[in-house]
Design a protein around this motif. Structure first.
Motif, PDB file in Angstrom:
ATOM      1  N   ALA A 248      44.149  36.587  39.897  1.00  0.00           N
ATOM      2  CA  ALA A 248      44.206  35.192  39.452  1.00  0.00           C
ATOM      3  C   ALA A 248      45.571  34.586  39.766  1.00  0.00           C
TER       4      ALA A 248
ATOM      5  N   GLN B  67      32.214  29.324  35.698  1.00  0.00           N
ATOM      6  CA  GLN B  67      33.424  29.064  36.479  1.00  0.00           C
ATOM      7  C   GLN B  67      34.016  27.713  36.119  1.00  0.00           C
TER       8      GLN B  67
ATOM      9  N   ASP C 275      38.813  28.258  44.431  1.00  0.00           N
ATOM     10  CA  ASP C 275      38.050  29.197  43.620  1.00  0.00           C
ATOM     11  C   ASP C 275      36.551  29.034  43.867  1.00  0.00           C
TER      12      ASP C 275
ATOM     13  N   HIS D  50      40.518  32.179  39.022  1.00  0.00           N
ATOM     14  CA  HIS D  50      40.249  33.602  39.199  1.00  0.00           C
ATOM     15  C   HIS D  50      40.660  34.095  40.579  1.00  0.00           C
TER      16      HIS D  50
ATOM     17  N   LEU E  88      36.286  35.547  42.634  1.00  0.00           N
ATOM     18  CA  LEU E  88      35.040  35.510  41.877  1.00  0.00           C
ATOM     19  C   LEU E  88      33.864  35.923  42.760  1.00  0.00           C
TER      20      LEU E  88
ATOM     21  N   ASN F 205      32.233  40.807  40.310  1.00  0.00           N
ATOM     22  CA  ASN F 205      33.160  40.503  39.222  1.00  0.00           C
ATOM     23  C   ASN F 205      32.522  39.636  38.143  1.00  0.00           C
TER      24      ASN F 205
ATOM     25  N   PHE G 129      40.567  39.895  36.494  1.00  0.00           N
ATOM     26  CA  PHE G 129      41.386  38.696  36.700  1.00  0.00           C
ATOM     27  C   PHE G 129      42.696  38.995  37.408  1.00  0.00           C
TER      28      PHE G 129
ATOM     29  N   TYR H  68      48.366  37.255  33.821  1.00  0.00           N
ATOM     30  CA  TYR H  68      46.968  37.681  33.868  1.00  0.00           C
ATOM     31  C   TYR H  68      46.436  38.008  32.472  1.00  0.00           C
TER      32      TYR H  68
ATOM     33  N   VAL I  12      35.082  36.473  28.901  1.00  0.00           N
ATOM     34  CA  VAL I  12      35.961  37.300  29.728  1.00  0.00           C
ATOM     35  C   VAL I  12      36.437  38.472  28.874  1.00  0.00           C
TER      36      VAL I  12
END
Length: 327
Positions: A219, A124, A227, A191, A194, A198, A216, A64, A78
């Motif tokens: 993830a 994304q 996703d 992720h 999402l 977030n 994350f 992560y 991020v």
């Protein structure tokens, strides 16, 4: 997120001594969520978020933390994990793994419009593409194997009709996961969580600017389409019913497709993937609701929300993915 482990100013100051991030100015617990302990951490050199990991261990965390560092290094907005003086990004506090990441600008949008969906979907897609050369691997820990393990634990809390539904959907997803269409789906680090809370936006409601994607810690390596389905089931719906809002769904899918075109296999798999995304969160919310851990500020989510969404997706998948199928 929920405060499971209290952290004092003295604790934070001692931890900061392991970094080059300045002196402690303030520390404030974040009450949202149910998985980790999070604090806003302000220092003389900036604003950060301190996380103590309540479930993930030291062997799982590098995936992560390094994924966030990788994405940040590729220009994806991020949180950037901060380096400790010894060159590592993972520390320890009260015997639990910890990390400090940058605090991103902006706030979450509880009622996103088409412009928010387009901006988030482009980000994304950019994250999916940027992670293609990420070398660490870890399965989605809330994937099919976890559903098989967890559904028997929540069955005693369900009605006979609900139990039949969740077991029937699990069987359908097991068959889908063994199919050729599923095998053809592109996959990589994603992720997996999402939701609209977030993602942070700056700018205005009319012209939102991406602040960044956060949290994350669910993830894992899964299909890119999963996703997308997770996001669509949260961003593009009427909150009270779970029904799709076509304008929002088209905005998301068209923006993603423009950045990373969907394949024919993804178009065929889309209805089942929407169901998979709904099942994943119904099961996890059932688990958190009926088998909770104690926390100072725990706020479990309503499991019924994703039960409704799963029923809707089983009845009708909604609009198809954009693009023209190959002849």
């Amino acid at each position: 997120m929920a405060v499971f482990t209290p952290v004092s100013d003295a604790d934070a100051s001692a931890l900061l001594a392991e970094y080059s991030l300045g002196e402690l100015v303030s520390l404030r617990g974040i009450t949202a969520g149910i998985e980790n302990t999070n604090y806003f951490l302000n220092t003389t050199r900036g604003e950060f978020v301190l996380t103590l990991f309540e479930k993930l261990d030291f062997t799982q965390l590098p995936f992560y933390i390094e994924l966030m560092a990788h994405l940040a290094g590729h220009g994806v907005p991020v949180p950037s994990p901060q380096l400790r003086r010894d060159g590592s990004r993972i520390g320890a506090l009260h015997g639990k793994p910890s990390a400090i990441v940058t605090r991103l600008a902006g706030g979450y949008e509880p009622a996103p419009g088409p412009a928010h969906c387009s901006v988030a979907a482009r980000t994304q897609a950019a994250a999916h593409l940027a992670a293609r050369d990420f070398t660490l691997e870890q399965a989605n820990l809330r994937g099919l194997a976890w559903w098989r393990e967890t559904i028997p634990q929540v069955l005693p809390f369900l009605s006979a009709e609900q139990g039949a539904l969740v077991q029937d959907e699990l069987a359908a997803q097991e068959a889908f996961a063994a199919s050729a269409d599923y095998a053809a789906l592109v996959r990589g680090p994603v992720h997996c969580d999402l939701f609209r809370d977030n993602v942070l936006f700056a700018g205005t409601s009319e012209t939102p600017i991406m602040g960044g994607i956060i949290d994350f810690y669910f993830a894992g390596c899964d299909t890119w389409l999963f996703d997308v389905a997770v996001a669509a089931n949260d961003w593009c719906i009427v909150r009270e019913t779970g029904a799709f809002v076509p304008e929002l769904l088209h905005a998301w899918l068209d923006a993603y497709h423009a950045a990373r075109p969907f394949s024919d296999a993804e178009r065929r798999a889309w209805p089942m993937m929407l169901r998979a995304a709904a099942l994943r969160f119904w099961v996890s919310r059932l688990y958190d609701f009926h088998l909770p851990r104690s926390a100072q500020t725990l706020k479990p989510h309503d499991p019924g929300h994703f039960e409704r969404i799963l029923r809707l997706r089983r009845a009708a998948a909604g609009p198809a993915l954009p693009g023209v199928a190959e002849a």
